[in-house]
Write a protein that holds these residues in place. Structure first.
Motif: not given
Length: 117
Positions: A62, A68, A70-72, A87-88, A90, A100, A102, A107
Motif C-alpha cells: 500500500a 489514508k 491508497k492502492n492497497l 483498495t483504500d 481512510y 473502500k 473500486n 465502502s
C-alpha cells in the motif's frame, strides 16, 4: 520488524489494531513515496467487525499517507457471503475508518474505537 511497522502506523494516525503484525517475515517502507510492504508467513483471517471479516494475504502492499492508505493490495473483506478486495482505507473528519473498494464505489465505515488494541 513489528516495532518498525507499528511506529509507521501510529505516525500516519491509524489505530494499531488496523493491521496484523503476527508472523511478519519482512517489511519495508519507502519514505519518499509512502510505499509499504508486509510479508507474513501465511494468510490469515483476523478481524470480525460487526458482520464483516477481514482477510490478510501473506503479502500486503500500500501507499501510506496521514489518515489514508491508497492502492492497497492483499486485504479483503467478507460481508454476507461475498469477498471484496479493499483498495483504500481512510479516516474521515468524524474519526471513522472507511474501507473502500473500486468495485462500484462500495465502502463501509466503522468507529475508530473498534481497532484500538
Amino acid at each position: 520488524m513489528q516495532r518498525k511497522i507499528r511506529v509507521l502506523v501510529r505516525r500516519k494516525r491509524f489505530p494499531i489494531g488496523l493491521l496484523t503484525f503476527q508472523d511478519i517475515q519482512e517489511c519495508g517502507y519507502v519514505k519518499d513515496t509512502g510505499f509499504v510492504w508486509l510479508r507474513h508467513k501465511k494468510k490469515r483471517e483476523l478481524c470480525k467487525l460487526e458482520d464483516v471479516v477481514l482477510s490478510f494475504d501473506a503479502e500486503i502492499t500500500a501507499y501510506f499517507e496521514p489518515k489514508k492508505i491508497k492502492n492497497l493490495t492483499g486485504v479483503k473483506a467478507k460481508e454476507f457471503l461475498i469477498w471484496i478486495t479493499l483498495t483504500d482505507i481512510y479516516i474521515d473528519q468524524s474519526s471513522s475508518i472507511t474501507f473502500k473498494t473500486n468495485l462500484v464505489g462500495l465502502s463501509k465505515s466503522f468507529p475508530m474505537s473498534v481497532f484500538n488494541v
